[in-house]
Write a protein that holds these residues in place. Structure first.
Motif, short mmCIF file in Angstrom:
data_model
loop_
_atom_site.label_atom_id
_atom_site.label_comp_id
_atom_site.label_asym_id
_atom_site.label_seq_id
_atom_site.Cartn_x
_atom_site.Cartn_y
_atom_site.Cartn_z
N SER A 68 31.93 35.58 44.04
CA SER A 68 32.45 36.91 43.80
C SER A 68 32.48 37.68 45.12
CB SER A 68 31.48 37.68 42.88
OG SER A 68 31.08 36.93 41.76
N ASN A 114 30.85 40.98 45.63
CA ASN A 114 29.98 41.83 44.82
C ASN A 114 30.14 43.31 45.14
OD1 ASN A 114 28.74 39.89 43.13
ND2 ASN A 114 27.54 39.17 44.88
N ASN A 129 31.81 41.56 39.23
CA ASN A 129 31.28 42.13 37.98
C ASN A 129 30.84 43.55 38.24
OD1 ASN A 129 28.18 42.35 38.26
ND2 ASN A 129 28.67 40.33 39.11
N MET A 167 28.02 44.97 36.58
CA MET A 167 26.73 45.12 35.89
C MET A 167 25.73 45.85 36.79
SD MET A 167 26.13 41.34 34.28
CE MET A 167 27.37 40.32 35.07
N ASP A 227 22.97 40.43 38.09
CA ASP A 227 24.08 39.61 37.60
C ASP A 227 23.57 38.98 36.29
OD1 ASP A 227 26.24 37.80 37.34
OD2 ASP A 227 26.44 37.55 39.48
N CYS A 246 35.13 35.53 30.71
CA CYS A 246 34.11 34.49 30.57
C CYS A 246 33.71 34.45 29.10
CB CYS A 246 32.91 34.79 31.45
SG CYS A 246 31.56 33.60 31.20
N SER A 258 29.83 34.25 28.30
CA SER A 258 29.15 35.55 28.40
C SER A 258 29.54 36.43 27.22
CB SER A 258 29.54 36.26 29.70
OG SER A 258 29.24 35.45 30.80
N HIS A 300 36.45 31.69 32.47
CA HIS A 300 35.36 30.72 32.40
C HIS A 300 35.25 30.30 30.94
CE1 HIS A 300 33.08 32.88 35.94
NE2 HIS A 300 34.23 32.36 36.32
N ARG A 352 33.02 28.05 28.39
CA ARG A 352 31.81 27.25 28.17
C ARG A 352 31.26 27.58 26.80
NH1 ARG A 352 27.39 30.93 29.10
NH2 ARG A 352 28.00 32.48 30.66
N ARG A 409 37.84 27.72 34.92
CA ARG A 409 36.82 26.75 35.32
C ARG A 409 35.82 26.58 34.20
NH1 ARG A 409 31.76 28.57 36.77
NH2 ARG A 409 31.47 30.67 37.58
N TYR A 466 24.44 24.98 37.81
CA TYR A 466 25.55 24.51 38.66
C TYR A 466 25.34 23.09 39.19
CZ TYR A 466 27.75 28.99 38.13
OH TYR A 466 28.37 30.09 37.58
C1 DNO Z 1 28.15 33.83 34.42
C2 DNO Z 1 28.67 33.62 35.79
C3 DNO Z 1 28.48 34.92 36.59
C4 DNO Z 1 29.63 35.31 37.49
C5 DNO Z 1 29.50 36.69 38.11
C6 DNO Z 1 30.82 37.16 38.66
O1 DNO Z 1 28.69 33.52 33.40
O2 DNO Z 1 29.95 33.18 35.71
O3 DNO Z 1 27.34 34.76 37.36
O4 DNO Z 1 29.75 34.42 38.53
O5 DNO Z 1 29.04 37.62 37.19
O6 DNO Z 1 30.65 38.27 39.46
#
Ligand code: DNO
Ligand code: MN
Length: 378
Positions: free
Chosen positions: A75, A77, A118, A120, A124, A258, A261, A287, A289, A330, A350
């Motif tokens: 990111s 940030n 993000n 937040m 994170d 995402c 999330s 994202h 998952r 991804r 990761y």
């Molecule tokens: C969580 C990840 C996060 C993401 C950041 C982007 O699902 O993908 O850590 O990388 O929040 O800023």
């Protein structure tokens, strides 16, 4: 299809590993040594992109021809002064925004297409166990709601300093812990409305620069998608996503949707595919998952296959295929498999293997829905 990479010497995964995963075209990268609010130097950007997109002489000699692109940064940030709308940690928000714009312009010049970030407060993504054992012997990221609910920010930091649970928070290296007390105090009394106003102030400066630079911004939803420690999170629900997009309408201001999330709130998990359909045009990066809800707000991350958890990864990929999605995707976090924990311990979430399996699953589903058979002429 992209794959996140933390950089040479900073990741157990190598660019060669990534080139060995069928279907991956894009390395999702960042300059991980940069703190929020700092300017990224053009030379550093160019060098990292050259490393990703180039081939070493040794690889060339082996006959490697496949190259990767570096189109997506995750990111850049956002400094806390921007979210708070005031000077904090020794930086004013206007200076932090100016630096953000400089970085975006330089990334655009280097050819970057999408920047993920993000909004937040302070942290994170948040989990309570980064190496939670699963019955099959793998481990996964894990969230226990009661642990977070009874934990104060100060207690959390004390735990981290003591190395308890091996708990480290992404973006919270020991040197940054020092600023934590100041931040925690600065968020007292800050409301969701304040955050939206500060977010708009940021977008009003940064989005026009993105338009000029040819860069698309994609905000990553809050993870998990609800307030923690009483700090206001403003990118959690579908209505929040709409409100954020409406703060500054532009094709260069969109989402890094995402779905893992987003689905960490059990009420939202069934809405994932609909949310793809609803925002498809403004999703620049996604994202995909899976997670499994365990009751009481607890969840564990699981493999990417739909039936492994509560996120309909098939419905999601179908929705993207039907929407004619042309953005980046991804797999997100993966479990830690096949002795990764003991042999070559990866960054939490990761590792190589489960994410590579995720890529194959997501591409398989995509191909099933997106594939057009060769037209027949008889
Ligand atoms: C969580 C990840 C996060 C993401 C950041 C982007 O699902 O993908 O850590 O990388 O929040 O800023
Ligand atoms: Mn994510």
């Amino acid at each position: 299809m992209g794959f996140r990479w933390y950089g040479e010497g900073n990741d157990t995964v190598t660019l060669d590993h990534i080139r060995q995963i069928p279907g991956v075209e894009t390395v999702v990268w960042s300059l991980h040594h940069k703190q929020a609010g700092e300017v990224w130097e053009q030379a550093e950007i160019d060098a990292e992109m050259a490393r990703i997109t180039g081939l070493s002489d040794e690889a060339r000699a082996r006959g490697v021809t496949r190259t990767l692109d570096a189109d997506v940064v995750e990111s850049v940030n956002v400094h806390e002064s921007i979210k708070l709308g005031r000077t904090v940690l020794g930086r004013s928000r206007d200076e932090a925004i100016e630096n953000y714009v400089t970085t975006i312009r330089r990334l655009g010049r280097a050819g970057v297409k999408v920047v993920c970030y993000n909004f937040m407060p302070v942290f994170d993504w948040l989990r309570t166990d980064l190496w939670h054992p699963l019955p099959d012997g793998s481990t996964a990221l894990y969230f226990e709601r009661a642990v977070v609910d009874r934990m104060t920010p100060e207690g959390l930091i004390a735990d981290m300093e003591a190395g308890a649970h091996g708990l480290t928070l992404p973006g919270w290296e020991p040197e940054r812990l020092a600023g934590f007390a100041e931040l925690n105090a600065a968020y007292v009394g800050v409301t969701h409305e304040d955050m939206y106003a500060n977010y708009r102030y940021f977008l009003d400066v940064v989005v026009p620069a993105c338009e000029e630079a040819g860069v698309k911004l994609g905000v990553h939803p809050d993870d998990p998608p609800f307030d923690v420690f009483g700090w206001p999170r403003v990118v959690s629900t579908p209505d929040d996503l709409q409100r954020v997009l409406d703060l500054h309408p532009s094709p260069n201001h969109g989402l890094t949707l995402c779905l893992g999330s987003f689905s960490a709130n059990p009420a939202q998990a069934p809405l994932a595919a609909d949310t793809v359909r609803r925002f498809a045009e403004r999703i620049h990066f996604t994202h995909v998952r899976n997670i499994k809800h365990l009751g009481d707000g607890d969840f564990t991350e699981v493999g990417h296959r739909a039936c492994e958890g509560d996120v309909d990864t098939v419905g999601i990929m179908k929705a993207y295929a039907e929407a004619g999605y042309t953005g980046y995707v991804r797999p997100d976090h993966g479990r830690h498999l096949w002795d990764e924990n003991t042999t070559n311990k990866p960054r939490p979430g990761y590792g190589l293997y489960d994410r590579a399996l995720g890529v194959q699953y997501l591409l398989g589903v995509w191909d099933a829905f997106h594939h057009s058979p060769p037209s027949r002429t008889s």
